[in-house]
Design a protein around this motif. Structure first.
Motif, mmCIF file in Angstrom:
data_model
loop_
_atom_site.group_PDB
_atom_site.id
_atom_site.type_symbol
_atom_site.label_atom_id
_atom_site.label_comp_id
_atom_site.label_asym_id
_atom_site.label_seq_id
_atom_site.Cartn_x
_atom_site.Cartn_y
_atom_site.Cartn_z
ATOM 1 N N GLY A 93 0.890 -1.199 0.162
ATOM 2 C CA GLY A 93 0.122 0.081 -0.054
ATOM 3 C C GLY A 93 0.865 1.221 0.083
ATOM 4 O O GLY A 93 2.020 1.195 0.120
ATOM 5 N N THR A 94 0.174 2.516 -0.048
ATOM 6 C CA THR A 94 0.894 3.627 0.035
ATOM 7 C C THR A 94 1.021 4.195 1.427
ATOM 8 O O THR A 94 -0.078 4.182 2.086
ATOM 9 N N PRO A 95 2.117 4.666 1.883
ATOM 10 C CA PRO A 95 2.294 5.085 3.161
ATOM 11 C C PRO A 95 1.687 6.400 3.489
ATOM 12 O O PRO A 95 1.435 7.232 2.612
ATOM 13 N N VAL A 96 0.762 6.723 4.523
ATOM 14 C CA VAL A 96 -0.128 7.593 4.690
ATOM 15 C C VAL A 96 0.289 8.330 6.112
ATOM 16 O O VAL A 96 0.516 7.409 7.157
ATOM 17 N N LEU A 97 0.580 9.669 6.241
ATOM 18 C CA LEU A 97 0.994 10.292 7.322
ATOM 19 C C LEU A 97 -0.329 11.314 7.776
ATOM 20 O O LEU A 97 -0.489 12.222 7.070
ATOM 21 N N ASP A 98 -0.792 11.050 9.122
ATOM 22 C CA ASP A 98 -1.581 11.700 9.500
ATOM 23 C C ASP A 98 -1.416 12.765 10.645
ATOM 24 O O ASP A 98 -0.702 12.140 11.524
ATOM 25 N N ALA A 99 -1.890 13.879 11.024
ATOM 26 C CA ALA A 99 -1.853 14.819 12.019
ATOM 27 C C ALA A 99 -3.204 14.867 12.696
ATOM 28 O O ALA A 99 -4.040 15.189 12.159
ATOM 29 N N TYR A 100 -3.108 14.806 13.969
ATOM 30 C CA TYR A 100 -4.070 14.882 15.019
ATOM 31 C C TYR A 100 -3.757 15.669 15.902
ATOM 32 O O TYR A 100 -2.911 15.807 16.658
ATOM 33 N N GLU A 101 -5.193 16.502 16.483
ATOM 34 C CA GLU A 101 -4.763 17.014 18.094
ATOM 35 C C GLU A 101 -5.357 16.122 18.959
ATOM 36 O O GLU A 101 -5.773 14.878 18.610
ATOM 37 N N LEU A 102 -4.986 16.234 20.152
ATOM 38 C CA LEU A 102 -5.289 15.193 21.110
ATOM 39 C C LEU A 102 -6.839 14.934 21.330
ATOM 40 O O LEU A 102 -7.201 13.817 21.796
ATOM 41 N N ASP A 103 -7.673 15.887 20.789
ATOM 42 C CA ASP A 103 -8.932 15.435 20.820
ATOM 43 C C ASP A 103 -9.544 14.784 19.663
ATOM 44 O O ASP A 103 -10.701 14.520 19.483
ATOM 45 N N GLY A 104 -8.721 14.624 18.601
ATOM 46 C CA GLY A 104 -8.986 13.941 17.474
ATOM 47 C C GLY A 104 -9.318 14.540 16.351
ATOM 48 O O GLY A 104 -9.578 14.102 15.281
ATOM 49 N N THR A 105 -9.191 15.931 16.622
ATOM 50 C CA THR A 105 -9.117 17.002 15.402
ATOM 51 C C THR A 105 -8.310 16.441 14.152
ATOM 52 O O THR A 105 -7.092 16.488 14.758
ATOM 53 N N HIS A 106 -8.706 16.178 13.035
ATOM 54 C CA HIS A 106 -7.962 16.189 12.114
ATOM 55 C C HIS A 106 -7.045 17.252 11.344
ATOM 56 O O HIS A 106 -7.809 18.060 10.743
ATOM 57 N N MET A 107 -5.901 17.314 11.377
ATOM 58 C CA MET A 107 -5.124 18.557 10.888
ATOM 59 C C MET A 107 -4.740 18.404 9.172
ATOM 60 O O MET A 107 -5.113 19.236 8.586
ATOM 61 N N TRP A 108 -4.130 17.020 9.064
ATOM 62 C CA TRP A 108 -3.780 17.034 7.611
ATOM 63 C C TRP A 108 -3.514 15.749 7.357
ATOM 64 O O TRP A 108 -3.329 14.715 8.133
ATOM 65 N N ARG A 109 -3.372 15.111 6.099
ATOM 66 C CA ARG A 109 -3.058 13.943 5.787
ATOM 67 C C ARG A 109 -2.035 14.142 4.443
ATOM 68 O O ARG A 109 -2.290 14.618 3.509
#
Length: 642
Positions: A183-199
């Motif tokens: 598969g293709t590697p994916v890097l996700d950024a999250y706040e500690l409350d689960g808010t998704h910042m970017w992919r």
């Protein structure tokens, strides 16, 4: 080549000449010139964590900063259902940075904050936090079909003083030794409350697997907000939807009959720095070094072989290091078993520049002309100031590269899978390195020790055992208070003391360790929980259990919130969230946050690299320890209340 050879870049330390100066400004000027620069580090919040307990109490912990004086104390305040703050403690809290608030109605909404005390005067309050209902924080993520959450890292991506998480999501990973489409590697950024910042989707031209994608998350330019860096290729999509290189190129080998099937051995390779707040690609340059020649990466590491199908050429590691002693640089590494190349980069004022390149050089079978640094890499690395000059070295398993990109020494002990570095033995000067080594196939003839303890500055072997034995795992930590310093174990034999002598049976756990309970000894982290080593009976006792762990290794461990003890980040049983576990065991020991010890903080940055290992501080943290030395750091970031 002797397996016990040690080559030193310097045979003697250069000492400043004695200078006689009269008391006054001249002496002050000399002392100021000799003082090492302060390292720029994150300006964090207090990181307060509060957890409700079944006995109508609440455990509360918070950070002590590495820049704060010993005389500082704290007042703790409670807010119930949005009411007025009430001070909890009768006397200032001066001997620890945790507190158990008893007799609380835990069925209500409760918040806590602290105010520092100096000379009886309170400073500004920290941000209030809400008490958890259980001993972990549930962090929702955006799962991807046929993917699983993998390694994670933390940094302050948006400059608010709190950590955010960068998570590697993994699909159909392959070891370099095995062919196949991933598969293709994916890097996700999250706040500690689960808010998704970017992919960031690295695309089809970056292969998935532990040895391929090493991502560094750190504030590299000193603006108070961290960046993320990694290797990229044609078709990588950044956090804003922009594509790096040619979106239509597919460089994967498609011939299922070849060993190269699924590998990417053609096409451009890039090194990209991403904005930590948006995921936007800020700068891309050619990756150093290139993969060519494909058959130029073999050597005496591992089984002493070579290949032409892309196994050895695509073994990557990475780290962050303070190479000038003041500001962080990124070091991207390629090669383990033979040729080893490290490329150091600086991100300054919007420009990505090459600082230096270390290259052990190409050799071919039977590798008699190989550099003494060839084949010395492992499946992990570390960063530490081994020569105490205020600047970091790259500890690359059996060898060390100095802050200027020159080889400091090679032990000749060759490749291995596990390494630990810290001030393990407080009765001797400097740091020690414990390494585990492979002996297989043609390389058994070298009779390399299966495990060895060495002086980190010089490479001198302090003790070793099991020559010619292939040892797969080993650990070092202070788990027995009856013996000074760390104990070490791995391979044949039992638990070993500072002289390598067997002192009894050893734990079954040989992977991760964690500071969790109230004493200064370290605990053993398993796939299902945390165990305490009983040094009298020689068995592990379950201290804490995690629910439905999904992998052998945690996503991340480290001193992420609360006091100096460590947290555990794991994947929830259903894969829909992450769980951040924290201890609720009180401790009487007060230590500044480990994230203000530069070696430990950099260990968090490289923990996602290949066979990730636990971080260790630069000082001895264990039974009978002295107060830790004050870190030579300055905090950078926005000036809001912490």
């Amino acid at each position: 080549m002797s397996s016990m050879m040690t080559l030193n870049k310097r045979t003697a330390r250069i000492l400043l000449p004695s200078i006689r100066v009269s008391v006054g400004l001249g002496l002050l000027a000399v002392l100021a010139a000799a003082a090492p620069a302060q390292r720029q580090m994150e300006n964090l919040t207090r990181g307060i964590v509060a957890v409700k307990q079944d006995d109508n109490s609440v455990y509360v912990g918070w950070r002590l900063f590495g820049t704060e004086p010993e005389s500082i104390a704290f007042n703790l305040y409670r807010i119930v259902d949005g009411g007025s703050p009430v001070k909890v403690n009768a006397a200032p809290i001066a001997d620890a940075t945790n507190y158990v608030d008893r007799g609380v109605s835990v069925d209500r909404s409760i918040q806590y904050f602290v105010r520092p005390l100096m000379n009886g005067d309170e400073s500004a309050a920290s941000k209030p936090v809400t008490a958890w209902d259980r001993d972990y924080l549930e962090i929702p993520i955006q799962p991807i079909a046929e993917y699983r959450p993998g390694d994670a890292s933390v940094a302050d991506l948006d400059g608010d003083g709190d950590y955010e998480i960068v998570l590697h999501q993994v699909s159909r990973a392959r070891d370099n030794a095995h062919a196949g489409i991933t598969g293709t590697p994916v890097l996700d950024a999250y706040e500690l409350d689960g808010t998704h910042m970017w992919r960031v989707d690295l695309g089809i031209n970056i292969r998935e697997g532990e040895h391929y994608t090493q991502f560094m998350v750190y504030d590299l330019d000193g603006d108070g907000k961290a960046e993320m860096v990694c290797k990229t290729a044609d078709g990588t999509t950044d956090g804003t939807g922009e594509v790096i290189g040619d979106r239509n190129k597919d460089w994967r080998s498609k011939n299922e009959e070849e060993q190269t099937f699924g590998r990417i051995l053609d096409g451009p390779e890039y090194f990209t720095i991403f904005d930590g707040q948006t995921g936007a690609a800020l700068k891309s340059v050619d990756y150093i070094p290139s993969r060519d020649p494909i058959d130029g990466w073999g050597g005496i590491g591992g089984n002493g072989g070579n290949d032409r199908y892309g196994n050895r050429c695509d073994r990557f590691l990475a780290c962050v290091a303070y190479l000038d002693g003041e500001r962080p640089s990124v070091v991207m590494c390629r090669g383990v078993y033979g040729r080893i190349v490290m490329a150091a980069w600086d991100w300054r004022d919007g420009e990505l520049t090459s600082r230096w390149v270390f290259d052990s050089g190409i050799s071919h079978p039977p590798f008699r002309d190989a550099s003494p640094y060839s084949g010395m890499g492992g499946h992990s690395l570390s960063v530490a100031d081994v020569d105490e000059d205020g600047k970091d070295e790259i500890v690359y398993h059996a060898m060390v590269v100095d802050d200027d990109g020159q080889g400091l020494y090679s032990t000749g002990l060759r490749h291995g899978d596990s390494m630990h570095i810290s001030d393990m033995y407080p009765d001797r000067a400097g740091l020690e390195v414990f390494t585990i080594h492979e002996n297989e196939g043609a390389t058994v003839r070298f009779r390399t020790p299966g495990a060895a303890m060495r002086d980190a500055r010089t490479g001198e072997i302090l003790w070793s055992h099991s020559p010619g034995v292939d040892v797969g795992a080993g650990t070092a930590a202070d788990i027995d208070p009856r013996h000074l310093g760390y104990e070490a174990w791995g391979g044949p034999g039992g638990l070993r003391d500072s002289r390598g002598r067997e002192i009894g049976s050893k734990p079954r756990s040989t992977d991760f360790v964690i500071w969790w309970d109230g004493d200064l000894l370290r605990e053993l982290l398993t796939s299902s929980g945390i165990n305490k080593w009983n040094w009298e009976t020689g068995v592990e006792k379950r201290l804490f259990s995690t629910e439905g762990a999904r992998s052998r290794r945690p996503n991340l461990t480290g001193d992420l919130i609360g006091d100096w003890r460590e947290e555990l980040l794991t994947t929830a049983p259903d894969g829909q969230s992450l769980r951040l576990y924290t201890t609720t065991i009180p401790t009487e020991h007060r230590v500044y946050t480990l994230m203000h010890d530069p070696q430990y903080r950099l260990g968090i940055a490289w923990q996602n690299v290949v066979y990730n290992k636990p971080p260790h501080p630069s000082f001895f943290l264990g039974h009978g320890m002295k107060p830790p030395p004050r870190p030579n750091i300055c905090l950078i970031g926005n000036g809001y209340l912490r």
